[in-house]
Design a protein around this motif. Sequence first.
Motif, PDB file in Angstrom:
ATOM      1  N   GLY A 108     -57.908  38.682  14.246  1.00 33.71           N
ATOM      2  CA  GLY A 108     -56.677  38.230  14.320  1.00 33.71           C
ATOM      3  C   GLY A 108     -57.227  37.053  13.585  1.00 33.71           C
ATOM      4  N   ILE A 109     -57.485  35.586  13.896  1.00 28.38           N
ATOM      5  CA  ILE A 109     -58.543  34.173  13.218  1.00 28.38           C
ATOM      6  C   ILE A 109     -58.342  33.550  14.909  1.00 28.38           C
ATOM      7  N   GLY A 110     -59.535  33.168  14.831  1.00 29.11           N
ATOM      8  CA  GLY A 110     -60.623  32.812  16.141  1.00 29.11           C
ATOM      9  C   GLY A 110     -59.752  31.798  16.857  1.00 29.11           C
ATOM     10  N   GLN A 111     -58.600  30.712  16.416  1.00 27.50           N
ATOM     11  CA  GLN A 111     -58.238  29.970  16.838  1.00 27.50           C
ATOM     12  C   GLN A 111     -56.734  29.594  16.348  1.00 27.50           C
ATOM     13  N   MET A 112     -55.714  29.705  16.982  1.00 31.38           N
ATOM     14  CA  MET A 112     -54.346  29.355  16.631  1.00 31.38           C
ATOM     15  C   MET A 112     -53.113  28.033  17.284  1.00 31.38           C
ATOM     16  N   PHE A 113     -52.770  27.709  16.250  1.00 36.85           N
ATOM     17  CA  PHE A 113     -51.515  26.441  16.844  1.00 36.85           C
ATOM     18  C   PHE A 113     -50.444  26.781  17.327  1.00 36.85           C
ATOM     19  N   SER A 114     -50.224  26.250  18.698  1.00 30.72           N
ATOM     20  CA  SER A 114     -48.870  26.947  19.288  1.00 30.72           C
ATOM     21  C   SER A 114     -48.346  27.517  18.248  1.00 30.72           C
ATOM     22  N   ALA A 115     -46.574  28.469  18.359  1.00 31.04           N
ATOM     23  CA  ALA A 115     -45.859  28.768  17.876  1.00 31.04           C
ATOM     24  C   ALA A 115     -44.999  26.984  17.518  1.00 31.04           C
ATOM     25  N   GLN A 116     -44.647  26.354  18.881  1.00 28.60           N
ATOM     26  CA  GLN A 116     -44.067  25.918  18.330  1.00 28.60           C
ATOM     27  C   GLN A 116     -44.264  24.048  17.506  1.00 28.60           C
ATOM     28  N   SER A 117     -45.589  24.498  16.388  1.00 29.95           N
ATOM     29  CA  SER A 117     -45.867  22.712  16.128  1.00 29.95           C
ATOM     30  C   SER A 117     -45.651  23.623  15.098  1.00 29.95           C
ATOM     31  N   GLY A 118     -44.874  24.058  14.316  1.00 32.60           N
ATOM     32  CA  GLY A 118     -44.386  24.613  12.236  1.00 32.60           C
ATOM     33  C   GLY A 118     -45.973  24.431  11.708  1.00 32.60           C
ATOM     34  N   CYS A 119     -47.075  24.434  12.754  1.00 35.56           N
ATOM     35  CA  CYS A 119     -48.234  24.249  11.034  1.00 35.56           C
ATOM     36  C   CYS A 119     -48.451  25.964  10.812  1.00 35.56           C
ATOM     37  N   GLN A 120     -49.099  25.991   9.800  1.00 38.20           N
ATOM     38  CA  GLN A 120     -49.728  27.106   8.856  1.00 38.20           C
ATOM     39  C   GLN A 120     -51.083  26.399   8.634  1.00 38.20           C
ATOM     40  N   ARG A 121     -51.250  26.040   8.394  1.00 35.45           N
ATOM     41  CA  ARG A 121     -52.959  25.881   7.889  1.00 35.45           C
ATOM     42  C   ARG A 121     -53.718  24.676   8.535  1.00 35.45           C
ATOM     43  N   SER A 174     -55.734  22.566   7.447  1.00 34.53           N
ATOM     44  CA  SER A 174     -55.962  21.835   6.096  1.00 34.53           C
ATOM     45  C   SER A 174     -54.799  20.527   6.325  1.00 34.53           C
ATOM     46  N   VAL A 175     -53.321  20.984   6.214  1.00 29.64           N
ATOM     47  CA  VAL A 175     -52.270  20.620   6.265  1.00 29.64           C
ATOM     48  C   VAL A 175     -51.810  19.931   7.159  1.00 29.64           C
ATOM     49  N   CYS A 176     -52.371  19.804   8.521  1.00 25.24           N
ATOM     50  CA  CYS A 176     -52.235  19.237   9.945  1.00 25.24           C
ATOM     51  C   CYS A 176     -52.966  18.681  10.438  1.00 25.24           C
ATOM     52  N   PRO A 177     -53.447  17.492   9.829  1.00 28.44           N
ATOM     53  CA  PRO A 177     -54.282  16.771  10.686  1.00 28.44           C
ATOM     54  C   PRO A 177     -54.727  16.641  11.643  1.00 28.44           C
ATOM     55  N   THR A 178     -53.618  17.434  12.547  1.00 25.51           N
ATOM     56  CA  THR A 178     -54.079  16.574  14.193  1.00 25.51           C
ATOM     57  C   THR A 178     -52.517  17.851  14.823  1.00 25.51           C
ATOM     58  N   GLY A 179     -53.246  17.997  15.711  1.00 26.11           N
ATOM     59  CA  GLY A 179     -52.426  19.416  16.456  1.00 26.11           C
ATOM     60  C   GLY A 179     -53.918  20.189  17.712  1.00 26.11           C
ATOM     61  N   GLU A 180     -53.901  20.408  18.644  1.00 24.86           N
ATOM     62  CA  GLU A 180     -54.711  21.615  19.277  1.00 24.86           C
ATOM     63  C   GLU A 180     -54.019  22.940  18.408  1.00 24.86           C
ATOM     64  N   ILE A 181     -55.289  23.305  18.191  1.00 24.14           N
ATOM     65  CA  ILE A 181     -55.254  24.762  18.237  1.00 24.14           C
ATOM     66  C   ILE A 181     -56.768  25.780  19.150  1.00 24.14           C
ATOM     67  N   LYS A 182     -55.874  26.491  19.459  1.00 21.77           N
ATOM     68  CA  LYS A 182     -56.939  27.830  20.945  1.00 21.77           C
ATOM     69  C   LYS A 182     -56.672  28.451  20.649  1.00 21.77           C
ATOM     70  N   PRO A 183     -57.678  29.445  21.470  1.00 17.14           N
ATOM     71  CA  PRO A 183     -57.195  30.805  21.015  1.00 17.14           C
ATOM     72  C   PRO A 183     -56.419  31.499  21.817  1.00 17.14           C
ATOM     73  N   THR A 184     -55.699  32.250  21.064  1.00 14.76           N
ATOM     74  CA  THR A 184     -55.243  33.113  22.023  1.00 14.76           C
ATOM     75  C   THR A 184     -54.798  35.091  21.311  1.00 14.76           C
ATOM     76  N   LEU A 205     -62.290  22.338  12.808  1.00 10.06           N
ATOM     77  CA  LEU A 205     -61.915  22.637  14.048  1.00 10.06           C
ATOM     78  C   LEU A 205     -62.520  21.160  15.369  1.00 10.06           C
ATOM     79  N   PHE A 206     -62.856  20.463  14.815  1.00  9.22           N
ATOM     80  CA  PHE A 206     -63.032  18.768  15.994  1.00  9.22           C
ATOM     81  C   PHE A 206     -62.148  18.258  16.074  1.00  9.22           C
ATOM     82  N   ASP A 207     -61.032  17.839  14.914  1.00 13.86           N
ATOM     83  CA  ASP A 207     -60.063  16.914  14.936  1.00 13.86           C
ATOM     84  C   ASP A 207     -58.217  18.213  15.548  1.00 13.86           C
ATOM     85  N   HIS A 208     -59.134  19.408  16.079  1.00 14.80           N
ATOM     86  CA  HIS A 208     -58.140  20.141  16.486  1.00 14.80           C
ATOM     87  C   HIS A 208     -58.039  20.664  18.318  1.00 14.80           C
ATOM     88  N   SER A 209     -58.952  19.165  18.648  1.00  8.63           N
ATOM     89  CA  SER A 209     -59.606  19.625  20.050  1.00  8.63           C
ATOM     90  C   SER A 209     -60.834  20.594  20.590  1.00  8.63           C
TER      91      SER A 209
END
Length: 370
Positions: free
Chosen positions: A88-101, A103-113, A177-181
């Motif tokens: 899958g992927i180790g950690q993901m943006f929330s479904a509501q964030s609209g972020c795909q990568r 690298s183009v979302c400088p902020t926003g929490e990424i959490k395991p799911t 991912l340090f900039d993403h919590s």
Amino acid sequence: MKIHKLRAVLLPMVMALTAACQSTLSERHLTQFKPGAEQACYDRDTQPYTFVVDAHAHFRPFGGEAVPYPELIGYFQPAGVLFVNAFGIGQMFSAQSGCQRFSVCPTGEIKPTIRNDIINASNALLHPNTDVHLTLSMSFADLSEPQYVAQKMALLDDEFGPAFTWMGEVNLVKQALFDHSHRATPPQRIDDWAPFMARLRAPEGGRAPMPLSIHADIGSDQAPTKYLHLMESVLARYPENPIVWVHMGLSREQTKLDPQLHIAILSRLLDVYPNLMLDISWRVLYEAYFRHAAIREQYVAFFNRYPKRILTGSDFVAAKGYQQRDYKREVEINSRINQYLNDEAFRYIALGQNYFDLMKLDYQAPEVCK
């Protein structure tokens, strides 16, 4: 005028060579890797140097839409890849964030799911294939909150039976991912992994021990071995678990590590922990290290010295918009070092014998033609 004439002569030759290479790749089939007296040897002079096993492919992106599963499955065999780990992927943006990568979302929490593991397993059941041997991997685990991992493993087993036979890629420490919590896993939490590590060693249903692929940065260019103690703690605490250290511990935050120091660290740990393996996926290894001849020679000598401890992979992330040519490009770049390996290392690494042995699969890499 001479340039135009030269191009007129060379262009058809290049096109013919490219077509021949692509044809050779597409001619790889699973039957060539079945053991038996009739198995043909592998001619390195005429057959591709690209790897057969992609032990590190992300079927799901950090967020947003993925390449449709039936399309993605069609990427592998034409690229000469017959065995694939579906991460899958180790950690993901929330479904509501609209972020795909990220690298183009400088902020926003990424959490395991667990979301993408369920999607991967559902897709594999809905779209069976006969061209590629697929290994499903659980990638939901939050190593900083290990108390929930065994429970979620049981949930996936209840839902999908023995479909999952790997875990990872999971993040011990990933500076990207340090900039993403995300933060490095506290050392004191590693002891709390015991329940799920035991389940990985002895999964239900008589399956082979499940390897665990861990992303663990060694350090950074500013602090070369800052996080090494974390991986050493994992290996010391769980020496009987098959563990795959992805990217050999390197990252975009560490592109200037002294190769001699790096190889010395890896050699020491491989010697002490026989269940440790390395994955050489990700193009950053080529860009920062392998493309430089003097550095490459050191790593080739290292791989030749430990031919049975290395796994191959692309680290391709199947975000919508990527196409088959993008996957082929990642395979080719991540395979370039294979050209320089000796025949034993080529068979175990590029032709996948290490993977077959690790997974106890009924496949065998062909011998290299003498």
